[in-house]
Scaffold this motif. Sequence first.
Motif, PDB file in Angstrom:
ATOM      1  N   UNK A  30      37.217 -16.118 -30.933  1.00  0.00           N
ATOM      2  CA  UNK A  30      36.558 -17.234 -30.262  1.00  0.00           C
ATOM      3  C   UNK A  30      35.062 -17.219 -30.559  1.00  0.00           C
ATOM      4  N   UNK A  31      34.510 -16.005 -30.768  1.00  0.00           N
ATOM      5  CA  UNK A  31      33.072 -15.914 -31.049  1.00  0.00           C
ATOM      6  C   UNK A  31      32.736 -16.556 -32.381  1.00  0.00           C
ATOM      7  N   UNK A  32      33.712 -16.606 -33.304  1.00  0.00           N
ATOM      8  CA  UNK A  32      33.451 -17.278 -34.578  1.00  0.00           C
ATOM      9  C   UNK A  32      33.192 -18.762 -34.327  1.00  0.00           C
ATOM     10  N   UNK A  33      34.011 -19.360 -33.453  1.00  0.00           N
ATOM     11  CA  UNK A  33      33.777 -20.763 -33.104  1.00  0.00           C
ATOM     12  C   UNK A  33      32.418 -20.946 -32.455  1.00  0.00           C
ATOM     13  N   UNK A  34      32.068 -20.025 -31.543  1.00  0.00           N
ATOM     14  CA  UNK A  34      30.782 -20.133 -30.870  1.00  0.00           C
ATOM     15  C   UNK A  34      29.642 -19.988 -31.870  1.00  0.00           C
ATOM     16  N   UNK A  35      29.798 -19.025 -32.786  1.00  0.00           N
ATOM     17  CA  UNK A  35      28.769 -18.824 -33.822  1.00  0.00           C
ATOM     18  C   UNK A  35      28.566 -20.114 -34.612  1.00  0.00           C
TER      19      UNK A  35
ATOM     20  N   UNK B 279      34.200 -12.345 -41.406  1.00  0.00           N
ATOM     21  CA  UNK B 279      32.910 -12.122 -42.049  1.00  0.00           C
ATOM     22  C   UNK B 279      32.527 -13.294 -42.935  1.00  0.00           C
ATOM     23  N   UNK B 280      33.523 -13.882 -43.610  1.00  0.00           N
ATOM     24  CA  UNK B 280      33.245 -15.045 -44.443  1.00  0.00           C
ATOM     25  C   UNK B 280      32.685 -16.196 -43.624  1.00  0.00           C
ATOM     26  N   UNK B 281      33.255 -16.414 -42.435  1.00  0.00           N
ATOM     27  CA  UNK B 281      32.751 -17.485 -41.568  1.00  0.00           C
ATOM     28  C   UNK B 281      31.301 -17.235 -41.197  1.00  0.00           C
ATOM     29  N   UNK B 282      30.929 -15.955 -40.968  1.00  0.00           N
ATOM     30  CA  UNK B 282      29.552 -15.671 -40.591  1.00  0.00           C
ATOM     31  C   UNK B 282      28.594 -15.874 -41.761  1.00  0.00           C
ATOM     32  N   UNK B 283      29.083 -15.623 -42.982  1.00  0.00           N
ATOM     33  CA  UNK B 283      28.181 -15.604 -44.121  1.00  0.00           C
ATOM     34  C   UNK B 283      28.107 -16.925 -44.879  1.00  0.00           C
TER      35      UNK B 283
ATOM     36  N   UNK C  14      34.809 -26.916 -33.771  1.00  0.00           N
ATOM     37  CA  UNK C  14      34.261 -25.607 -33.418  1.00  0.00           C
ATOM     38  C   UNK C  14      34.518 -25.311 -31.944  1.00  0.00           C
ATOM     39  N   UNK C  15      34.410 -26.337 -31.120  1.00  0.00           N
ATOM     40  CA  UNK C  15      34.655 -26.122 -29.694  1.00  0.00           C
ATOM     41  C   UNK C  15      36.108 -25.732 -29.451  1.00  0.00           C
ATOM     42  N   UNK C  16      37.046 -26.326 -30.213  1.00  0.00           N
ATOM     43  CA  UNK C  16      38.451 -25.926 -30.069  1.00  0.00           C
ATOM     44  C   UNK C  16      38.616 -24.467 -30.449  1.00  0.00           C
TER      45      UNK C  16
ATOM     46  N   UNK D  13      37.722 -22.978 -45.419  1.00  0.00           N
ATOM     47  CA  UNK D  13      38.591 -22.031 -46.119  1.00  0.00           C
ATOM     48  C   UNK D  13      38.631 -20.697 -45.374  1.00  0.00           C
ATOM     49  N   UNK D  14      37.461 -20.209 -44.947  1.00  0.00           N
ATOM     50  CA  UNK D  14      37.459 -18.912 -44.264  1.00  0.00           C
ATOM     51  C   UNK D  14      38.115 -18.999 -42.885  1.00  0.00           C
ATOM     52  N   UNK D  15      37.979 -20.143 -42.226  1.00  0.00           N
ATOM     53  CA  UNK D  15      38.736 -20.355 -40.987  1.00  0.00           C
ATOM     54  C   UNK D  15      40.222 -20.167 -41.258  1.00  0.00           C
ATOM     55  N   UNK D  16      40.697 -20.766 -42.343  1.00  0.00           N
ATOM     56  CA  UNK D  16      42.123 -20.678 -42.639  1.00  0.00           C
ATOM     57  C   UNK D  16      42.527 -19.252 -42.976  1.00  0.00           C
ATOM     58  N   UNK D  17      41.666 -18.543 -43.730  1.00  0.00           N
ATOM     59  CA  UNK D  17      41.959 -17.145 -44.059  1.00  0.00           C
ATOM     60  C   UNK D  17      42.111 -16.340 -42.768  1.00  0.00           C
ATOM     61  N   UNK D  18      41.148 -16.554 -41.860  1.00  0.00           N
ATOM     62  CA  UNK D  18      41.169 -15.840 -40.597  1.00  0.00           C
ATOM     63  C   UNK D  18      42.402 -16.224 -39.774  1.00  0.00           C
TER      64      UNK D  18
END
Lengths: 502, 114
Positions: free
Chosen positions: A250-255, A120-124, A217-219, A133-138
Amino acid sequence: MNVLSLPVALAFAGAALAAALIPFPRFQRWAGLATLLAVGAATAVIACRTADGTMLALHFGNWPAGIAIAFVADRLAAFMLAASAVTMTACYVYALGHPAAKDISPAFTPLYLVMLAGVNGCFLTGDFFNLFVFFEVMLISSYGLLVLRADKAQLRGTLAYVVLNLMASTVLLVSVGLLYGHLGTVNMAFVAERLAALGGTYPPMLEAALMFILGVFAVKAAAFPLCFWLPEAYPRAWAPVSAAMGGLLTKVGVYCLFRSVPLFYPDGGWAQEALLYVAGATMLVGVLGAVAQDSFRRVLSFHIISQVGYMIFGVALFSPLAVAGGIFHIVHNALVKTALFLVGGAVEARFGTGAFKRISGAARTMPLMGAAFLLAALSIAGIPPLSGFYGKLALLLDAFGQGAYVLAGVSLVTGLFTLMSMVKIWDGVFWGPFPKGHAHGKKERGRPGGAMLGAGVAILVVASLAVAAFSGPIFAYAREAAEQILDVSQYVRGVLGDGGAP
Amino acid sequence: MMDIFASLVIGLLVSCGFYLILDGRLQRVVLGVLLVTHSANLLLMLMGRRPSCAPPILGSGADCYQDPLPQALILTAIVIGMGMAAFVLMLARRLREAGVETTDDAPRVPEDAP
């Protein structure tokens, strides 16, 4: 308290509570479920407030916009939050009913909620450093979740996943540093504004930084050529975990690609052209890999890759219609792919294996799971009345409109192979006689968790049918979301101007 | 001069790190990961540096100050790096206990294991 912080804050609070409740598994389960529902409610509020095109922005600590750490929500972010709330809740319900739930480490619930907070952090988030940071949390919670029930092969797959993701994150960190060095900000809206001021030609080091950020992001999205970590890491994790990851991570990367490409290159630029090739290769490689596999969740894992190709196709075509198709496809895919993984997990729990040559006749003992699989599989193959059709239709219409005939052809061929591999699963797993030597399903029916397993799958299948039934309004919403993200000035004004929430 | 020297050191660290990761023996992979993440921090530090400026303490009467933000970013990155290092070490230990010495040892995910 501003509602924008809630999808992250509630998830973190729930994780802390669940960690404190480790000695009391019963209460922990209720705490987990309550947290997920509360996050869902907060998401609904955000979705209602952004539906008319308002851009919500929260500047922490009341610092002026641009200096403060920002959370931003527009239609796309709200849409993604909704998809994450539904899939994460469904997977959690399923996890509670899974036969192995008793043996699983009590760390599952806290880790799962931390992963929700990260997603959710990545989206917001409204700035690139917090995105890191949120990538790392996830990711750190996903590492923990992957090794919950690890054997040797899973540990090795996890090591590959961890090392690759750490390197990708390091590259992201360095490129964000480069971005800061050139533009003096990491705030996404400010970055867009200052890039626009450069007038389309960027200095080489800045261009490199942008290129690396999109590459990372593509990775994370598992786009070709950096997609092969995925089928190593996902298929053998615990079923609800691999479903939640397969559906969402993976959708987080796509987003992030959908969000950043218009910010970096408001007219598409080289990124658009490069992404077209990436999209085609990702679709084709993923689906050819899937056809070659012969166990349930491995086929599905390769499918994640090919479906990511469709989504990237949307952003690569870079018109409102195609981006809307991509957004629709992301949400459809988060629901349906997760459902397929959950059915796969249920079948594997029942038969003790996912290999096609050792299973057959699952439809006889698990008719409802079979029906759920059939609906989800036809939907992912893009058969008309189901939810997978509409996103692909929009992509194809736009591809023909723009004259991208080769890629349109590739995506059609990919659809055909998708159907073929779904038929392969159906044939290998559900069809045929029940194998000798397995107790017939009587024992299973009495098991109390069965209803929860079914409920987890049912939530997702019903949600995907609802997306199909209301595809008109939902597609219109996706179209508005697409116009919103393509109009970068709106984003900049929403965050930096007076459009923000108090 | 200082910048060129520092860039060379960072380049050396990164190449050593990647060499170790690609070597495949578990301890080396772990060491390589640590080297690369730390050299990223150094790189951030170098990029945020303003030559011949004073430390960012207001009222010290200097003409220009160092930018404190990259240092804050690095602190965050170091904390995250520590967590990751702990996890990778633990993972390497579990792999060792499972009898895996290099990344090539373990079987690729078998198709039909129970």
